[in-house]
Write a protein that holds these residues in place. Structure first.
Motif, short mmCIF file in Angstrom:
data_model
loop_
_atom_site.label_atom_id
_atom_site.label_comp_id
_atom_site.label_asym_id
_atom_site.label_seq_id
_atom_site.Cartn_x
_atom_site.Cartn_y
_atom_site.Cartn_z
N ASP A 30 0.75 -1.27 0.10
CA ASP A 30 0.10 0.00 -0.19
C ASP A 30 0.96 1.28 0.18
OD1 ASP A 30 -2.58 1.16 -0.14
OD2 ASP A 30 -2.32 1.59 2.10
N PHE A 79 -10.59 1.40 2.96
CA PHE A 79 -10.68 -0.18 2.98
C PHE A 79 -11.50 -0.68 4.18
CE2 PHE A 79 -9.83 -4.52 3.10
CZ PHE A 79 -9.70 -5.11 1.94
N ALA A 122 -16.49 3.45 -6.73
CA ALA A 122 -15.64 2.91 -7.57
C ALA A 122 -16.65 2.05 -8.67
CB ALA A 122 -14.69 2.16 -6.99
N ASP A 126 -11.99 -0.65 -12.45
CA ASP A 126 -11.22 0.34 -11.91
C ASP A 126 -9.80 0.01 -11.10
OD1 ASP A 126 -12.73 2.56 -12.77
OD2 ASP A 126 -13.72 2.77 -10.82
N LYS A 127 -9.61 -1.46 -11.23
CA LYS A 127 -8.69 -2.24 -10.33
C LYS A 127 -8.99 -2.08 -8.98
CE LYS A 127 -3.67 -2.63 -10.40
NZ LYS A 127 -2.22 -2.13 -11.37
N THR A 128 -9.92 -2.47 -8.33
CA THR A 128 -10.12 -2.46 -6.98
C THR A 128 -10.51 -3.74 -6.56
OG1 THR A 128 -12.42 -1.95 -6.97
CG2 THR A 128 -10.84 0.23 -7.30
N ASN A 169 -4.48 1.77 -12.04
CA ASN A 169 -5.67 2.23 -11.20
C ASN A 169 -6.45 3.42 -11.38
OD1 ASN A 169 -3.26 0.86 -9.16
ND2 ASN A 169 -5.42 0.47 -8.12
N GLY A 172 -9.08 6.61 -6.25
CA GLY A 172 -8.62 6.45 -4.96
C GLY A 172 -7.19 7.00 -5.22
N ARG A 175 -4.75 6.20 -8.05
CA ARG A 175 -5.09 6.94 -9.24
C ARG A 175 -4.11 8.03 -9.57
NH1 ARG A 175 -10.79 10.19 -9.38
NH2 ARG A 175 -9.27 11.15 -7.81
N ASP A 186 -2.84 -4.37 -7.09
CA ASP A 186 -3.53 -3.33 -6.39
C ASP A 186 -3.54 -3.80 -4.90
OD1 ASP A 186 -5.83 -1.14 -5.81
OD2 ASP A 186 -6.71 -3.00 -5.27
N GLY A 188 -5.67 -3.56 -2.38
CA GLY A 188 -6.88 -4.29 -1.88
C GLY A 188 -7.26 -5.60 -2.59
#
Length: 201
Positions: A30, A79, A122, A126-128, A169, A172, A175, A186, A188
């Motif tokens: 992260d 998160f 999101a 979005d790649k989450t 991403n 968030g 991004r 990512d 998450g």
């Protein structure tokens, strides 16, 4: 056999007992794309949820509410907020029930995903963590074996994480790194993989 509050308690405690290395890994990951506090959120959140397990009622919906409240109490991170939102949404769907057939887990995950989209803003792609949930839901739909469900969920989560690794991403803090996030997992999505792996006996 069905999913009950006892299964929830066992899952939370199992992850809590194994969360240390996962927390360190997620903080590092992260830190490359965000605040570097995802691991702290996971460690503190599962520790707090573990402490709340003894007070969880047999009503599965209320037990999920207890877990959501415990997560919210220690986490102000995005998160953590999304995890609490997911638990609340799932809880609303089974409030008043003492058990849920395993085949209904995909439906609970869908309700959690819908609530997370509404809360976080999101969208899929979005790649989450939402993309991880979408992959898991598609894979475990109609699965009535808890062991097979866990294995399929973990496999789907890994595939989703890997398939999005070379994409940017789109929401968030990550991004702002735009193209620099290409080639990076990512956080998450990586966390979902590790948490599911931690659930294995």
């Amino acid at each position: 056999m069905a999913f009950t509050t006892e299964n929830l308690r066992t899952s939370i405690v199992r992850i809590k007992d194994r969360i240390g290395p996962i927390g360190d890994e997620m903080n590092a990951l992260d830190g490359r794309l965000g605040d570097g506090d995802l691991g702290v959120t996971l460690v503190n959140g599962f520790r707090n949820m573990s402490e709340a397990t003894e007070a969880m009622p047999e009503d599965l919906g209320m037990a999920l509410f207890h877990a959501a409240k415990a997560m919210t109490a220690v986490s102000g991170s995005s998160f953590g907020t999304l995890m609490a939102t997911a638990l609340m949404a799932a809880g609303k769907n089974v409030k008043g029930q003492k058990e849920v057939e395993w085949v209904e887990v995909a439906q609970l995950l869908q309700s959690a995903q819908d609530a997370m989209i509404a809360r976080g803003g999101a969208k899929l792609g979005d790649k989450t963590v939402l993309d991880s949930l979408a992959a898991i839901i598609a894979e475990v739909r109609d699965e009535d074996s808890p062991d097979a469900l866990l294995n399929k969920a973990a496999s789907a989560a890994r595939e989703a994480r890997d398939s999005f690794k070379d994409k940017p991403n789109k929401i968030g803090r990550a991004r702002v790194y735009a193209d620099k996030s290409i080639g990076l997992e990512d956080p998450g999505m990586a966390a979902i993989v590790r948490l599911l792996e931690a659930l294995h006996p």
